[in-house]
Design an enzyme around this catalytic site. Sequence first.
Site, PDB file in Angstrom:
ATOM      1  N   GLY A  30       0.818  -1.202   0.000  1.00  0.00           N
ATOM      2  CA  GLY A  30       0.000   0.000   0.000  1.00  0.00           C
ATOM      3  C   GLY A  30       0.853   1.254   0.000  1.00  0.00           C
ATOM      4  N   PHE A  31       0.281   2.357   0.462  1.00  0.00           N
ATOM      5  CA  PHE A  31       1.000   3.636   0.446  1.00  0.00           C
ATOM      6  C   PHE A  31       2.272   3.568   1.284  1.00  0.00           C
ATOM      7  CE2 PHE A  31      -3.415   5.073  -0.440  1.00  0.00           C
ATOM      8  CZ  PHE A  31      -3.172   5.737  -1.631  1.00  0.00           C
ATOM      9  N   GLU A 189     -19.183   9.448   1.045  1.00  0.00           N
ATOM     10  CA  GLU A 189     -18.910   9.474  -0.391  1.00  0.00           C
ATOM     11  C   GLU A 189     -19.750   8.457  -1.156  1.00  0.00           C
ATOM     12  OE1 GLU A 189     -14.337  11.196  -0.150  1.00  0.00           O
ATOM     13  OE2 GLU A 189     -14.677   9.035  -0.186  1.00  0.00           O
ATOM     14  N   ALA A 337      -4.007   7.896   4.144  1.00  0.00           N
ATOM     15  CA  ALA A 337      -2.867   7.682   3.258  1.00  0.00           C
ATOM     16  C   ALA A 337      -1.654   8.508   3.668  1.00  0.00           C
ATOM     17  CB  ALA A 337      -3.264   8.009   1.815  1.00  0.00           C
TER      18      ALA A 337
END
Length: 455
Positions: A30-31, A189, A337
């Site tokens: 991942g990040f 969202e 993130a």
Amino acid sequence: MVPLRFFCGVSMHGFVMEEKKKKLVIIGGGFGGLNLAKYLDKKKWDVTLVDKQNYHSFAPLFYQVASASLEPAGITFPLRREMRKRRTRGCQYTMGTVSVIDVSRKQILTEFETIPYDTLVIAAGATNNFFGIPGLDQRVYTIKSAPESIRARNAVLYNLERASQCEDEHERRKLLTFAVVGGGPTGVEIAGALGEMKRWTIIRDYPRIKPEEVNVVLYEGTDKLLRTMSEESSKDALKALEQLMVDVRLGKTMKAYEDGFLKFADGETLETNVVIWTAGITGQPFTMVGTDVKPGPGGRFQVDEFNRVKGLDDVYAIGDISCHVDDRFPRGCPQLAQPAIQQGRTLAKNLNADAPHIPFSYKDKGSMATIGRNRAVVDMGKLHFDGWFAWITWLAVHLVTLLGMRNKFVVLLNWIWNYFGFSTSLRLILKPIPLPKTPVTPPPAVPEPLVPPVK
């Protein structure tokens, strides 16, 4: 004349033995894991990155896959291709799900192999937290990965197709009721995306369904949306969702989801067969062997100022699975993130040095969430703004953060097309089919750990 490289690793008078590189294993692409791999000194470290998927995913846009706004390929990037880039060249990638971390033997175990390490970095991220509600993981739709997002998209589109054919009023109402549980950024969202679908898409693509028949309900257990953001952002998000005809219900603690009914602590129920769960996350689970150390609350490893797991030697944790506590964040850095990226880069500097010397300090660059077209909220320090400018800011930040120029171009093109055309070619129900019954070579047997797992 014999080349000097012939003597590499050989101790001879007049020659210096080449120092053997230490083996560093990163769990998770991942990040945090990718940024660590980019900035590590490959002359000092033999780096292996292990991930259960062979691609990096841009998690903040999973909700757009679930709402048929983006294709999965636009927000994923092959890890083997990333390993060929200049900064990560020299790193090795291997696919596998890490199930056991054997600290006593300094090795990790996947379903395919045993991988030794000198230094281990756990950057596996987080998964869904169902808060101990029995059977919930088998009944709700989640959007923590690309496959999960596709599954949620299939469910939404399937219900719309069935409802357009259904004549039974009760069944039709159930098919057109979509519940989102969790009022954080992801919940807001995806609820906004479903609200846009209700307001703009239904009338164009499903003429037999009236927009007012579609019921999108967002449940949040606390008294505000986006509780980690400012009060202004919470109010603006609520107003934007109401404009999109989303029914927001605050202070609702979910107790169960059984037989097609959502049940809450105050006795309220809702009949639906599509529940999108965004209410909580927990660190990826591991079996720890040879140590009494185990993850703390939320499945997160407690780390010191250098991201070393407390109580373990040569083991570090970064990103969502780590809990770095300081005066500003007594419960640990936000599981976003930016902390993961900053931790990966800081840890790389410390590992490249002879000894850790840069304590990690999270630099908060702000938080943001989008609620459909032209609607977003942004908090940057004491500055708050919303509306069209916040939405453009959200688009720009996410576009820049995406890996790969192709992905940036594809996502930007999709956004432009959807914005001006109110249409998308991605409303496809793509169901997986069973694998053919052909002989499959079983994976090699994984050796038993040195000591039984600590319970």
